[in-house]
Each structure stands twice: as C-alpha cells, then as structure tokens.
Design a protein around this motif. Structure first.
Motif, short mmCIF file in Angstrom:
data_model
loop_
_atom_site.label_atom_id
_atom_site.label_comp_id
_atom_site.label_asym_id
_atom_site.label_seq_id
_atom_site.Cartn_x
_atom_site.Cartn_y
_atom_site.Cartn_z
N GLN A 65 -21.10 -21.26 142.33
CA GLN A 65 -22.49 -21.72 142.26
C GLN A 65 -22.86 -22.24 140.87
O GLN A 65 -23.60 -23.22 140.76
N VAL A 66 -22.36 -21.60 139.84
CA VAL A 66 -22.63 -22.06 138.47
C VAL A 66 -22.03 -23.44 138.28
O VAL A 66 -22.70 -24.36 137.77
N ASN A 67 -20.79 -23.63 138.69
CA ASN A 67 -20.15 -24.94 138.56
C ASN A 67 -20.90 -26.00 139.37
O ASN A 67 -21.06 -27.13 138.92
N ARG A 68 -21.35 -25.63 140.55
CA ARG A 68 -22.11 -26.55 141.40
C ARG A 68 -23.43 -26.95 140.74
O ARG A 68 -23.76 -28.14 140.67
N LEU A 69 -24.19 -25.98 140.26
CA LEU A 69 -25.48 -26.28 139.63
C LEU A 69 -25.31 -27.11 138.36
O LEU A 69 -26.08 -28.05 138.12
N LEU A 70 -24.33 -26.77 137.55
CA LEU A 70 -24.11 -27.52 136.32
C LEU A 70 -23.65 -28.94 136.60
O LEU A 70 -24.06 -29.88 135.92
N TYR A 71 -22.83 -29.11 137.62
CA TYR A 71 -22.38 -30.45 137.99
C TYR A 71 -23.56 -31.30 138.46
O TYR A 71 -23.73 -32.44 138.04
N ILE A 72 -24.39 -30.73 139.32
CA ILE A 72 -25.56 -31.47 139.83
C ILE A 72 -26.49 -31.82 138.68
O ILE A 72 -27.01 -32.94 138.60
N SER A 73 -26.71 -30.88 137.76
CA SER A 73 -27.62 -31.17 136.65
C SER A 73 -27.06 -32.22 135.70
O SER A 73 -27.82 -33.03 135.15
N GLU A 74 -25.75 -32.25 135.52
CA GLU A 74 -25.14 -33.24 134.64
C GLU A 74 -25.09 -34.62 135.28
O GLU A 74 -25.33 -35.63 134.62
N VAL A 75 -24.80 -34.68 136.57
CA VAL A 75 -24.63 -35.97 137.24
C VAL A 75 -25.99 -36.55 137.66
O VAL A 75 -26.25 -37.73 137.46
N SER A 76 -26.85 -35.73 138.23
CA SER A 76 -28.09 -36.23 138.81
C SER A 76 -29.34 -35.65 138.16
O SER A 76 -30.43 -35.83 138.69
N GLY A 77 -29.20 -34.95 137.07
CA GLY A 77 -30.33 -34.25 136.47
C GLY A 77 -31.49 -35.15 136.13
O GLY A 77 -32.65 -34.83 136.43
N PHE A 78 -31.23 -36.30 135.52
CA PHE A 78 -32.31 -37.19 135.13
C PHE A 78 -33.04 -37.74 136.36
O PHE A 78 -34.28 -37.75 136.41
N ALA A 79 -32.29 -38.19 137.35
CA ALA A 79 -32.89 -38.75 138.55
C ALA A 79 -33.69 -37.68 139.32
O ALA A 79 -34.79 -37.95 139.80
N LEU A 80 -33.13 -36.48 139.42
CA LEU A 80 -33.84 -35.41 140.11
C LEU A 80 -35.12 -35.01 139.37
O LEU A 80 -36.16 -34.76 139.99
N THR A 81 -35.07 -34.99 138.04
CA THR A 81 -36.25 -34.67 137.25
C THR A 81 -37.32 -35.74 137.41
O THR A 81 -38.50 -35.43 137.59
N ALA A 82 -36.91 -37.01 137.36
CA ALA A 82 -37.86 -38.11 137.54
C ALA A 82 -38.50 -38.04 138.93
O ALA A 82 -39.74 -38.19 139.07
N PHE A 83 -37.70 -37.80 139.95
CA PHE A 83 -38.23 -37.71 141.31
C PHE A 83 -39.17 -36.52 141.46
O PHE A 83 -40.22 -36.62 142.10
N ALA A 84 -38.81 -35.40 140.85
CA ALA A 84 -39.65 -34.20 140.92
C ALA A 84 -41.00 -34.46 140.26
O ALA A 84 -42.05 -34.08 140.81
N PHE A 85 -41.00 -35.09 139.10
CA PHE A 85 -42.27 -35.40 138.43
C PHE A 85 -43.09 -36.40 139.24
O PHE A 85 -44.32 -36.29 139.30
N PHE A 86 -42.44 -37.38 139.85
CA PHE A 86 -43.14 -38.32 140.71
C PHE A 86 -43.81 -37.60 141.88
O PHE A 86 -44.99 -37.82 142.17
#
Length: 173
Positions: A65-86
């Motif tokens: 789970q740690v590897n999964r979360l860190l991978y998602i945050s590194e690959v898609s973190g910016f896009a997910l953050t932008a979408f969340a704020f939107f």
C-alpha cells in the motif's frame, strides 16, 4: 403517488434532514478509521497478538500500500490535487454561495476526507523505509487515532451545520 414522487421522496436532496446522509457519513468514517493506509486495522491487532506470519502479512500489506500510494502521488499527484481543488471550489460555491444543501453536505464529507488522504500520504512517506514491526504498529495506530480525531471533529461540525440548516431553513422549505 406516481413513481417520480416516490423516488424523489426516497432520495431527498435536503441532506441534513435525511437519514441516508447520516448513515452514509457514519459508514464513511467507520471505513476511514478501519482502513489505515489501505490496510485493515484488524491486521495490526492480529500482528500484535500472534506475531509470526500475521506480522509478516502486516508488513507485506503495508509495503504494497505504501508503494502504491507513493507511486500514485508521484505520477498523478499534481493532476489529482488540481482536480480536487476544482471539485471542492465548485462544491463550496454551489453550497455556500448558491445555498445548495446537497453541495454543502458533500463538502462536509469531502474536505475531511482530503485531510485523511494527506494523513495517509504523510504516513506512507514515513514508512517508505523498512521499520521493525513494533514501530510499524505504533505508526499505524497513531495514524488511525489522528484519522479518528479528524472524524470526530468533522462529525461534530457537520452535526452543528446540519442542525443550523434544519432549524433555519427547514421551516421555509
């Protein structure tokens, strides 16, 4: 009574006076406090009680789970953050500027879940390096307590806002 009236009576968009909203809120926080970093918390108790293969299972599940979360945050973190704020900006405007009660209810569920996501991400970054089983259990327990604290505050604020909405606008509408 026609079918549409029955459906709209069952799915009432006045969320704070609807039992289904409060059930969904309880299930949301129960799940959030049970699944710490995506790992069921009963694995922590089982690892503490039995050790051995249960402790190894916990370490393996946390590592995945740690590897999964860190991978998602590194690959898609910016896009997910932008979408969340939107999404949250849109819902805050709908809910608190245009007074859409359903949007208010969703905001009061989503903002604390974003905080829970940040807590889990912080814990995942702390667990990036291997830990012994006791340190791992302590970190997961502290993370769960912090998530539960956010949940208690969130439920309290939601209940206050819901009572305010029902007392102020319930008679009007």
């Amino acid at each position: 009574m026609d079918l549409f009236s029955l459906i709209f009576e069952l799915i009432d968009l006045r969320s704070f006076s609807n039992l289904w909203y409060w059930i969904a809120l309880a299930v949301l926080w129960s799940s959030a406090s049970h699944w710490v970093l995506g790992v069921p918390f009963d694995m922590v108790a089982r690892a503490a009680k039995h050790g051995g293969s249960a402790a190894q299972d916990l370490e393996d599940a946390v590592r995945v789970q740690v590897n999964r979360l860190l991978y998602i945050s590194e690959v898609s973190g910016f896009a997910l953050t932008a979408f969340a704020f939107f999404m949250i900006t849109t819902l805050v405007l709908l809910g608190f500027y245009y007074r859409v009660e359903f949007a208010q209810a969703v905001v009061l569920m989503l903002i604390p879940m974003y905080v829970v996501g940040l807590i889990n991400l912080r814990a995942a970054r702390a667990l990036r390096t291997p830990h012994d089983i006791d340190a791992l259990r302590k970190r997961l327990t502290r993370t769960r307590v912090l998530i539960q604290l956010v949940g208690v505050i969130s439920i309290f604020v939601t209940a206050l806002w819901g009572m305010y909405q029902n007392l102020t606008f319930g008679a009007l509408g």
